[in-house]
Write an enzyme that holds these catalytic residues in place. Structure first.
Site, PDB file in Angstrom:
ATOM      1  N   LYS A 114      15.664 -54.016 -43.767  1.00 10.90           N
ATOM      2  CA  LYS A 114      15.769 -54.965 -42.654  1.00 10.90           C
ATOM      3  C   LYS A 114      15.291 -54.313 -41.351  1.00 10.90           C
ATOM      4  O   LYS A 114      14.521 -54.905 -40.588  1.00 10.90           O
ATOM      5  CB  LYS A 114      17.216 -55.440 -42.533  1.00 10.90           C
ATOM      6  CG  LYS A 114      17.534 -56.234 -41.311  1.00 10.90           C
ATOM      7  CD  LYS A 114      16.891 -57.600 -41.297  1.00 10.90           C
ATOM      8  CE  LYS A 114      16.906 -58.163 -39.903  1.00 10.90           C
ATOM      9  NZ  LYS A 114      16.652 -59.555 -39.787  1.00 10.90           N
TER      10      LYS A 114
ATOM     11  N   ASN B 275      11.639 -55.385 -39.263  1.00 11.13           N
ATOM     12  CA  ASN B 275      11.539 -55.705 -37.832  1.00 11.13           C
ATOM     13  C   ASN B 275      10.690 -54.678 -37.093  1.00 11.13           C
ATOM     14  O   ASN B 275       9.922 -55.025 -36.189  1.00 11.13           O
ATOM     15  CB  ASN B 275      12.935 -55.806 -37.205  1.00 11.13           C
ATOM     16  CG  ASN B 275      13.533 -57.187 -37.428  1.00 11.13           C
ATOM     17  OD1 ASN B 275      12.833 -58.125 -37.800  1.00 11.13           O
ATOM     18  ND2 ASN B 275      14.823 -57.329 -37.217  1.00 11.13           N
TER      19      ASN B 275
ATOM     20  N   GLY C 241      31.304 -65.066 -37.948  1.00 12.24           N
ATOM     21  CA  GLY C 241      30.240 -64.996 -36.935  1.00 12.24           C
ATOM     22  C   GLY C 241      29.388 -66.250 -36.977  1.00 12.24           C
ATOM     23  O   GLY C 241      28.566 -66.420 -37.883  1.00 12.24           O
TER      24      GLY C 241
ATOM     25  N   CYS D  67      16.510 -58.898 -31.677  1.00 11.64           N
ATOM     26  CA  CYS D  67      16.412 -57.964 -32.806  1.00 11.64           C
ATOM     27  C   CYS D  67      15.450 -56.805 -32.624  1.00 11.64           C
ATOM     28  O   CYS D  67      15.818 -55.662 -32.890  1.00 11.64           O
ATOM     29  CB  CYS D  67      16.005 -58.739 -34.056  1.00 11.64           C
ATOM     30  SG  CYS D  67      17.312 -59.809 -34.616  1.00 11.64           S
TER      31      CYS D  67
HETATM   32  C1  UDX Z   1      22.756 -61.614 -35.811  1.00 10.36           C
HETATM   33  C2  UDX Z   1      23.225 -60.384 -36.546  1.00 10.36           C
HETATM   34  O1  UDX Z   1      24.562 -60.452 -36.757  1.00 10.36           O
HETATM   35  C3  UDX Z   1      22.718 -59.166 -35.847  1.00 10.36           C
HETATM   36  O2  UDX Z   1      23.164 -57.998 -36.421  1.00 10.36           O
HETATM   37  C4  UDX Z   1      21.273 -59.260 -35.968  1.00 10.36           C
HETATM   38  O3  UDX Z   1      20.616 -58.101 -35.625  1.00 10.36           O
HETATM   39  C5  UDX Z   1      20.830 -60.400 -35.137  1.00 10.36           C
HETATM   40  O4  UDX Z   1      21.374 -61.543 -35.632  1.00 10.36           O
HETATM   41  P1  UDX Z   1      23.263 -63.298 -34.023  1.00 10.36           P
HETATM   42  O5  UDX Z   1      23.706 -64.298 -35.032  1.00 10.36           O
HETATM   43  O6  UDX Z   1      21.941 -63.482 -33.363  1.00 10.36           O
HETATM   44  O7  UDX Z   1      23.311 -61.849 -34.656  1.00 10.36           O
HETATM   45  O8  UDX Z   1      24.349 -62.976 -32.957  1.00 10.36           O
HETATM   46  P2  UDX Z   1      25.248 -63.978 -32.147  1.00 10.36           P
HETATM   47  O9  UDX Z   1      24.551 -65.259 -31.961  1.00 10.36           O
HETATM   48  O10 UDX Z   1      25.741 -63.181 -30.998  1.00 10.36           O
HETATM   49  O11 UDX Z   1      26.454 -64.263 -33.160  1.00 10.36           O
HETATM   50  C6  UDX Z   1      27.458 -63.399 -33.502  1.00 10.36           C
HETATM   51  C7  UDX Z   1      28.770 -64.176 -33.497  1.00 10.36           C
HETATM   52  O12 UDX Z   1      29.820 -63.351 -33.998  1.00 10.36           O
HETATM   53  C8  UDX Z   1      29.214 -64.648 -32.105  1.00 10.36           C
HETATM   54  O13 UDX Z   1      29.379 -66.048 -32.116  1.00 10.36           O
HETATM   55  C9  UDX Z   1      30.556 -63.932 -31.876  1.00 10.36           C
HETATM   56  O14 UDX Z   1      31.481 -64.702 -31.153  1.00 10.36           O
HETATM   57  C10 UDX Z   1      31.016 -63.675 -33.300  1.00 10.36           C
HETATM   58  N1  UDX Z   1      31.968 -62.580 -33.446  1.00 10.36           N
HETATM   59  C11 UDX Z   1      31.738 -61.392 -32.863  1.00 10.36           C
HETATM   60  C12 UDX Z   1      33.111 -62.779 -34.218  1.00 10.36           C
HETATM   61  O15 UDX Z   1      33.341 -63.873 -34.738  1.00 10.36           O
HETATM   62  N2  UDX Z   1      33.966 -61.732 -34.372  1.00 10.36           N
HETATM   63  C13 UDX Z   1      33.781 -60.529 -33.763  1.00 10.36           C
HETATM   64  O16 UDX Z   1      34.607 -59.630 -33.914  1.00 10.36           O
HETATM   65  C14 UDX Z   1      32.614 -60.351 -32.991  1.00 10.36           C
HETATM   66  C1  UDX Z   2      12.506 -61.602 -35.663  1.00  7.74           C
HETATM   67  C2  UDX Z   2      11.899 -61.498 -37.064  1.00  7.74           C
HETATM   68  O1  UDX Z   2      10.650 -62.220 -37.098  1.00  7.74           O
HETATM   69  C3  UDX Z   2      12.858 -62.046 -38.109  1.00  7.74           C
HETATM   70  O2  UDX Z   2      12.327 -61.854 -39.402  1.00  7.74           O
HETATM   71  C4  UDX Z   2      14.181 -61.307 -37.980  1.00  7.74           C
HETATM   72  O3  UDX Z   2      15.122 -61.827 -38.895  1.00  7.74           O
HETATM   73  C5  UDX Z   2      14.718 -61.413 -36.568  1.00  7.74           C
HETATM   74  O4  UDX Z   2      13.746 -60.932 -35.638  1.00  7.74           O
HETATM   75  P1  UDX Z   2      12.776 -63.527 -33.861  1.00  7.74           P
HETATM   76  O5  UDX Z   2      13.095 -62.409 -32.931  1.00  7.74           O
HETATM   77  O6  UDX Z   2      13.680 -64.698 -33.927  1.00  7.74           O
HETATM   78  O7  UDX Z   2      12.652 -62.968 -35.357  1.00  7.74           O
HETATM   79  O8  UDX Z   2      11.312 -64.091 -33.500  1.00  7.74           O
HETATM   80  P2  UDX Z   2       9.813 -63.605 -33.757  1.00  7.74           P
HETATM   81  O9  UDX Z   2       9.038 -64.797 -34.108  1.00  7.74           O
HETATM   82  O10 UDX Z   2       9.732 -62.464 -34.667  1.00  7.74           O
HETATM   83  O11 UDX Z   2       9.342 -63.167 -32.296  1.00  7.74           O
HETATM   84  C6  UDX Z   2       9.849 -62.011 -31.644  1.00  7.74           C
HETATM   85  C7  UDX Z   2       9.111 -61.775 -30.351  1.00  7.74           C
HETATM   86  O12 UDX Z   2       7.768 -61.368 -30.588  1.00  7.74           O
HETATM   87  C8  UDX Z   2       9.011 -63.003 -29.448  1.00  7.74           C
HETATM   88  O13 UDX Z   2       9.214 -62.627 -28.114  1.00  7.74           O
HETATM   89  C9  UDX Z   2       7.598 -63.485 -29.677  1.00  7.74           C
HETATM   90  O14 UDX Z   2       7.094 -64.237 -28.608  1.00  7.74           O
HETATM   91  C10 UDX Z   2       6.880 -62.160 -29.815  1.00  7.74           C
HETATM   92  N1  UDX Z   2       5.592 -62.270 -30.549  1.00  7.74           N
HETATM   93  C11 UDX Z   2       5.565 -62.688 -31.836  1.00  7.74           C
HETATM   94  C12 UDX Z   2       4.413 -61.887 -29.913  1.00  7.74           C
HETATM   95  O15 UDX Z   2       4.423 -61.490 -28.742  1.00  7.74           O
HETATM   96  N2  UDX Z   2       3.236 -61.962 -30.614  1.00  7.74           N
HETATM   97  C13 UDX Z   2       3.176 -62.380 -31.908  1.00  7.74           C
HETATM   98  O16 UDX Z   2       2.082 -62.400 -32.488  1.00  7.74           O
HETATM   99  C14 UDX Z   2       4.380 -62.755 -32.548  1.00  7.74           C
END
Ligand code: UDX
Ligand code: UDX
Length: 459
Positions: free
Chosen positions: A220, A224, A11, A276
């Protein structure tokens, strides 16, 4: 060169790519390979046109690519070679069947587990990096045990990733903690130690937390959920501020300076997005309901209800303040990414808001420093009245309103006198991120509406 260990990550997404780049950089004696089913993505990881935008990532990748960091589509042979396999395939919300719209869709996970089983010829440690429902490891172990004709040991460890997009490299290098969950057996603990050894290259021992595998999986989801809950809490109060002339930023400061509460994650906004928060809370709600914990499920679902309410209330405010009609009105949308410093638009509030504005028959000019490519995809099919423009000054020409949906710092330093002169009057600004200097804008002549603040009307 011979390497001490082969680490594989399945991934190559937002989590897998940056995490493995940092591990490769900090652990030169390990060979780190990232595989993905998507050949186009792998090709981009091999070039300087990386598939994701993340500050500092390209520098790290360049430091170790072809040294000890490799990207490949050859999944079977890389599984065979690996000692440790991180799995970070996506686990989206189910869109069908039992648990539809709530449960995590584990099909890619399970498929990956069978693949690991099929191509393994020696013992492996399989690391759950994706966010998963609590007790997923049990399912994996059952699959491994039921099919283990080769008599190899596959030990499952949970090591969730807490990085946030836009600050991923810093979050990885200076993590608050590394969480490692394993079984309380000799082989489980040995596997946990092997994973900890990776992080010990740059993390101090007191930041490495060992727990049971179930606590790690659930932590985890809970982390979140807590973060999202804080945003919904301040957003709920923002609605009350707008009715009472209290100022949500003053409240966040006053309340957040209590060290028991803390000042982070208290920025009222148009709503949280990202891949997430919503997915993980839905998953938590689903798990609670499965165990008959209706009250607990309802409590957490409330976080999402407030988030949806926040987005809805923001777009309704735009319609109401612009004299209850948006038909043929040009609106400049400042920011489409779900937060600043990323091109990612997954679950971005901008998607919902823009769709609603288009339903009202507004004409949109969307500008964003990094997310236009994704914005185009998100609005495909409904983009007849949408233009995607690099230059904010072009976006505002003849517009009647600016809607700020992402807190890109560059929007703050624009010349708003010039912008005002380019717009139709009366000109409106709806600041969904409390990003701009609202009083200054009112003095220029704008009608300014921000989250959790009293409206500043020039007319
Ligand atoms: C990650 C975590 O895996 C997810 O569970 C978490 O909640 C959010 O972050 P993320 O890295 O953001 O996900 O997802 P994405 O950018 O969609 O990457 C997943 C990758 O896995 C994709 O590039 C997809 O092509 C790959 N994939 C998917 C495989 O290689 N094999 C599969 O069978 C399915
Ligand atoms: C989140 C978690 O922070 C990270 O630990 C986990 O691994 C993945 O999910 P991410 O979704 O990448 O990370 O960004 P984050 O900075 O958490 O922001 C999430 C959303 O909340 C964004 O839309 C951001 O704009 C919003 N946000 C954040 C607010 O509206 N107010 C805030 O004070 C902080």
């Amino acid at each position: 060169m011979t390497f001490k260990k082969n680490i594989l990550c399945i991934g190559a997404g937002y989590v897998g790519g940056p995490t493995m780049a940092v591990i490769a950089w900090k652990c030169p004696e390990y060979r780190v390979t990232v595989v993905d089913i998507d050949p186009e993505k792998i090709e981009r990881w091999q070039s300087d046109n990386l598939p994701i935008f993340e500050p500092g990532l390209l520098d790290v990748v360049r430091k170790c690519r072809s040294r000890n960091l490799f990207f490949s589509t050859k999944i079977p042979e890389e599984i065979e070679k690996a000692d440790i396999i991180f799995v970070s395939v996506n686990t989206p919300t189910k869109t069908f069947g039992e648990g539809k719209d709530y449960a995590a869709d584990l099909q890619y996970w399970e498929k990956t587990a069978y693949e690991i089983l099929k191509y393994s010829k020696s013992d492996k440690i399989v690391v759950e990096k994706s966010t998963l429902p609590v007790r997923t490891a049990e399912t994996l172990e059952k699959i491994f045990k039921a099919n283990n004709q080769k008599n190899i040991n596959i030990e499952v460890v949970s090591n969730p990733e807490f990085l946030a997009e836009g600050t991923a490299i810093r979050d990885l290098l200076e993590a608050d903690r590394v969480l490692i969950g394993s079984h309380n057996t000799p082989s489980g603990q040995q596997a946990a130690e092997e994973i900890a050894d990776i992080y010990r290259h740059w993390m101090s021992e007191e930041r490495i937390i060992f727990t049971s595998i179930w606590s790690s999986e659930l932590s985890k989801l809970v982390a979140n959920a807590f973060l999202a809950q804080r945003i919904s809490s301040i957003n709920a109060i923002a609605a009350l501020c707008e009715k009472t002339e209290a100022n949500v930023q003053e409240i966040a400061r006053a309340v957040g300076s209590d060290s028991r509460i803390g000042d982070k994650f208290l920025n009222a906004s148009v709503g949280f997005g990202g891949s997430c928060f919503q997915k993980d809370i839905l998953n938590l709600v689903y798990i609670c309901r499965q165990y008959g914990l209706e009250e607990v499920a309802d409590y957490w679902e409330g976080v999402l209800r407030i988030n949806n309410y926040q987005k809805e209330r923001f777009y309704k405010m735009i319609v109401r303040e612009m004299f209850s009609t948006l038909v043929d009105k040009k609106i400049a949308v400042f920011g489409f990414a779900f937060k600043a410093n990323t091109g990612d638009t997954r679950e971005s509030p901008a998607i919902y808001i823009c769709k609603k504005l288009l339903e009202e028959k507004a004409v949109l000019a969307i500008t964003d420093p990094k997310a236009l490519e994704n914005a185009r995809k998100d609005l495909a099919g409904i983009d007849r009245n949408v233009s995607f423009v690099e230059d904010p000054y072009t976006a505002v020409a003849e517009a009647q309103a600016i809607v700020v949906l992402t807190e890109w710092p560059e929007f703050r330093s624009l010349d708003y006198h010039r912008i005002y002169s380019l717009m139709k009057k009366p000109a409106f600004i709806f600041d969904g991120r409390n990003l701009l200097n609202q009083e200054e804008l009112r003095q220029i002549g704008f009608n300014v509406f921000a989250i959790g603040k009293k409206p500043l009307r020039a007319i």
